[in-house]
Design an enzyme around this catalytic site. Structure first.
Site, mmCIF file in Angstrom:
data_model
loop_
_atom_site.group_PDB
_atom_site.id
_atom_site.type_symbol
_atom_site.label_atom_id
_atom_site.label_comp_id
_atom_site.label_asym_id
_atom_site.label_seq_id
_atom_site.Cartn_x
_atom_site.Cartn_y
_atom_site.Cartn_z
ATOM 1 N N LYS A 153 0.819 -1.225 0.000
ATOM 2 C CA LYS A 153 0.000 0.000 0.000
ATOM 3 C C LYS A 153 0.849 1.271 0.000
ATOM 4 C CE LYS A 153 -2.238 -0.793 3.973
ATOM 5 N NZ LYS A 153 -1.861 -2.140 4.353
ATOM 6 N N ASN A 163 -3.321 6.341 5.836
ATOM 7 C CA ASN A 163 -2.592 5.394 6.693
ATOM 8 C C ASN A 163 -1.076 5.568 6.594
ATOM 9 O OD1 ASN A 163 -2.876 2.972 8.484
ATOM 10 N ND2 ASN A 163 -1.649 2.020 6.868
ATOM 11 N N HIS A 167 -3.579 -8.806 10.864
ATOM 12 C CA HIS A 167 -4.466 -8.216 11.880
ATOM 13 C C HIS A 167 -5.471 -9.206 12.455
ATOM 14 C CE1 HIS A 167 -2.705 -4.380 11.057
ATOM 15 N NE2 HIS A 167 -3.133 -4.343 9.811
HETATM 16 N N1 UMA Z 1 -7.148 4.232 22.066
HETATM 17 C C1 UMA Z 1 -8.282 4.423 22.831
HETATM 18 N N2 UMA Z 1 -9.178 3.383 22.945
HETATM 19 C C2 UMA Z 1 -8.984 2.190 22.296
HETATM 20 C C3 UMA Z 1 -7.834 2.025 21.502
HETATM 21 C C4 UMA Z 1 -6.929 3.079 21.405
HETATM 22 O O1 UMA Z 1 -8.481 5.480 23.436
HETATM 23 O O2 UMA Z 1 -9.832 1.290 22.422
HETATM 24 C C5 UMA Z 1 -6.186 5.341 21.937
HETATM 25 C C6 UMA Z 1 -4.754 4.978 22.290
HETATM 26 O O3 UMA Z 1 -4.506 5.059 23.686
HETATM 27 C C7 UMA Z 1 -3.961 6.020 21.505
HETATM 28 C C8 UMA Z 1 -4.855 6.303 20.305
HETATM 29 O O4 UMA Z 1 -6.126 5.711 20.565
HETATM 30 O O5 UMA Z 1 -3.742 7.204 22.224
HETATM 31 C C9 UMA Z 1 -4.214 5.638 19.111
HETATM 32 O O6 UMA Z 1 -4.978 5.763 17.955
HETATM 33 P P1 UMA Z 1 -4.437 5.095 16.612
HETATM 34 O O7 UMA Z 1 -3.812 3.778 16.932
HETATM 35 O O8 UMA Z 1 -5.524 5.109 15.614
HETATM 36 O O9 UMA Z 1 -3.198 6.056 16.233
HETATM 37 P P2 UMA Z 1 -2.995 7.231 15.183
HETATM 38 O O10 UMA Z 1 -1.740 7.908 15.586
HETATM 39 O O11 UMA Z 1 -4.205 8.068 15.037
HETATM 40 O O12 UMA Z 1 -2.646 6.432 13.841
HETATM 41 C C10 UMA Z 1 -3.639 6.032 12.919
HETATM 42 C C11 UMA Z 1 -3.174 4.717 12.279
HETATM 43 N N3 UMA Z 1 -2.991 3.704 13.335
HETATM 44 C C12 UMA Z 1 -3.552 2.499 13.256
HETATM 45 O O13 UMA Z 1 -4.238 2.156 12.331
HETATM 46 C C13 UMA Z 1 -3.293 1.563 14.385
HETATM 47 C C14 UMA Z 1 -1.846 4.941 11.553
HETATM 48 O O14 UMA Z 1 -1.513 3.753 10.848
HETATM 49 C C15 UMA Z 1 -2.012 6.067 10.512
HETATM 50 O O15 UMA Z 1 -0.754 6.348 9.933
HETATM 51 C C16 UMA Z 1 -2.553 7.314 11.191
HETATM 52 O O16 UMA Z 1 -3.793 7.011 11.901
HETATM 53 C C17 UMA Z 1 -2.877 8.433 10.180
HETATM 54 O O17 UMA Z 1 -3.909 8.056 9.314
HETATM 55 C C18 UMA Z 1 -0.393 2.996 11.375
HETATM 56 C C19 UMA Z 1 -0.702 1.514 11.362
HETATM 57 O O18 UMA Z 1 -0.079 0.749 12.089
HETATM 58 C C20 UMA Z 1 0.838 3.213 10.500
HETATM 59 N N4 UMA Z 1 -1.660 1.070 10.519
HETATM 60 C C21 UMA Z 1 -1.980 -0.336 10.345
HETATM 61 C C22 UMA Z 1 -1.057 -0.975 9.312
HETATM 62 O O19 UMA Z 1 -0.531 -0.243 8.456
HETATM 63 O O20 UMA Z 1 -0.940 -2.224 9.330
HETATM 64 C C23 UMA Z 1 -3.426 -0.464 9.895
#
Ligand code: UMA
Length: 444
Positions: A119, A142, A187
């Site tokens: 991706k 993402n 996942h």
């Molecule tokens: N949180 C809660 N309740 C919950 C779970 C989490 O409050 O039940 C909180 C955590 O404590 C934390 C926050 O939510 O403070 C984290 O949110 P998040 O994980 O969505 O983090 P972001 O920084 O917003 O990043 C997200 C994407 N993260 C995920 O999908 C896990 C980022 O992808 C993406 O770059 C960003 O938005 C911008 O769009 C990362 C990822 O790992 C790179 N993606 C997966 C992958 O590529 O395989 C899908």
């Protein structure tokens, strides 16, 4: 969508939550942000929103936080089982993902790319092609920059990397060009079954109609089977010659669109591997559907150096080549990465197991991997699945893994970090793991 006076709860205060909160305040919504982490861990995030009228809830989620809420925006990392999300959905409070919210305000057409692997490379390539074609393009999602942060800009195109998590709560999200690269296990710590994961990915096509394009990979049977189900016009890519779409020969990609044919020689392309030919075919197809001319596409294919942490060459020492593939966070990614090497490989893998099957790696391990060095939380699980196929050692951490691999390597070998796991047991994310690997290798 009118947000004035709407009471919106944003769940998660990291990159997505922060940008959503900022946007919602600008739009006149009454904004609440929650995060299950304690306030002490979120000081920087709160500071970045200082001065904005936002109410915060921190710590273990409580259902009463939903009282008087009109709409919920979960961060991608928040699973459907989250108590606030499941309660909101059950009681009829609208839940919208950040990309859905952004879609309703973004004024330019979109190219959206999803798939288990490739991706980021494909999205970056398409973004560069559109830019080289003289268009003003937002590239993100993402990939790291939340889409919502781009809605107030003036753009000709948006090019988005989209994850399955982001697709869970969409309704009208409707890209002009939607690309599905491949679907293999990933996942499974979030989804109950592989089918649930696959269905989330396929939602990228759900709101499209005949006026849009669905770009499908003919090499992936699960993806290609969708040709009968999508409502958009199907455009495909793969290795066999076709009269419509993209195909590849040993030295070029060919794009055919009715009577027109354009050829893209690969001789000067820098990114290696068959999987990257697939990524480049998908990118060529998407860029052509976005109206980009041949020359800027060819120039982008030749200039693109590849992404950090994706089969990234680090250095050669004593005839041993070291590669950082920290973004190889699932089994399918490692299968493709191994396929790109002909030399004997010392493979470093491990981290947090995602609940999938390591079986697809058996063939590659038997044929290519001289030594398997396992570290992190999943080390014993992987050793049980694959350890009988080659010489296998178990170590505690990445530093020990690099030390072992360097000591065991002989001139002509490749040492490859391609973990097949997520990084969160020992690192903040895959990028920190990749940087740590590169530092360890440079220090050898
Ligand atoms: N949180 C809660 N309740 C919950 C779970 C989490 O409050 O039940 C909180 C955590 O404590 C934390 C926050 O939510 O403070 C984290 O949110 P998040 O994980 O969505 O983090 P972001 O920084 O917003 O990043 C997200 C994407 N993260 C995920 O999908 C896990 C980022 O992808 C993406 O770059 C960003 O938005 C911008 O769009 C990362 C990822 O790992 C790179 N993606 C997966 C992958 O590529 O395989 C899908």
């Amino acid at each position: 969508m009118d947000l004035i006076g709407k009471k919106v709860l944003v769940i998660g205060l990291a990159r997505t939550g922060r940008e959503c909160a900022r946007f919602l305040v600008e739009q006149g919504a009454s904004v609440t942000v929650s995060d299950l982490r304690p306030e002490a861990e979120l000081k920087d995030e709160v500071k970045s929103l200082a001065g904005l009228p936002i109410r915060y809830f921190f710590g273990a989620e409580e259902r009463r936080w939903l009282e008087v809420i009109d709409c919920v925006i979960p961060s991608p990392g928040v699973a459907a089982e989250n108590p606030l999300l499941s309660e909101a959905a059950a009681s009829g409070i609208p839940v919208l993902s950040e990309i859905e919210l952004a879609y309703r305000f973004f004024r330019a057409p979109l190219v959206a790319v999803t798939g288990t692997n490739g991706k980021s490379t494909t999205t970056t390539l398409i973004g560069e092609m559109v830019k080289a074609g003289g268009q003003k393009v937002f590239v993100g999602g993402n990939l790291g920059t939340p889409f919502i942060g781009a809605v107030s800009g003036e753009w000709d195109w948006g090019v988005l990397e989209i994850s399955s998590f982001q697709l869970e709560w969409i309704e009208r999200f409707r890209p002009r060009v939607a690309v599905l690269l491949n679907v293999t296990e990933d996942h499974l710590d979030r989804y109950a079954t592989f089918d649930d994961y696959r269905r989330a990915k396929e939602k990228i096509f759900a709101a499209q109609s005949e006026g849009e394009f669905a770009v499908l990979n003919r090499e992936d049977p699960r993806v290609w089977a969708l040709k009968a189900n999508v409502k958009a016009r199907v455009v495909s890519f793969g290795f066999a010659e076709v009269t419509e779409g993209a195909y590849a020969t040993a030295n070029m990609i060919v794009w055919r669109d009715g009577a027109n044919e354009e050829r893209f020689p690969l001789a000067d392309v820098k990114i290696p591997g068959v999987h990257n030919v697939e990524n480049m075919m998908a990118a060529v197809a998407a860029a052509k559907l976005a109206g980009i001319a041949r020359q800027p596409i060819q120039q982008t294919l030749e200039n693109f150096p590849g992404l950090e942490h994706r089969l990234e060459f680090v250095r050669e020492k004593d005839g041993v080549s070291y590669y950082n593939d920290s973004k190889g966070t699932n089994v399918g990614a490692v299968v493709k990465s191994l396929a790109g090497f002909s030399a004997p490989v010392i493979l470093i893998a491990g981290g947090i197991d995602k609940g999938g099957d390591y079986g697809p790696l058996e063939e590659g391990i038997k044929r290519k991997v001289r030594r398997l060095v396992l570290f992190g939380a999943a080390k014993n699980v992987i050793a049980r699945a694959l350890g009988h196929l080659t010489e296998t050692v178990i170590v505690e951490n990445l530093a020990a893994a690099v030390g072992d691999a360097a000591a065991a390597a002989r001139a002509g070998d490749v040492v490859l970090l391609s973990p097949a796991c997520s990084s969160f047991d020992q690192f903040r994310n895959y990028a920190e793991r990749g940087r740590s690997f590169k530092n360890l290798v440079q220090a050898l």
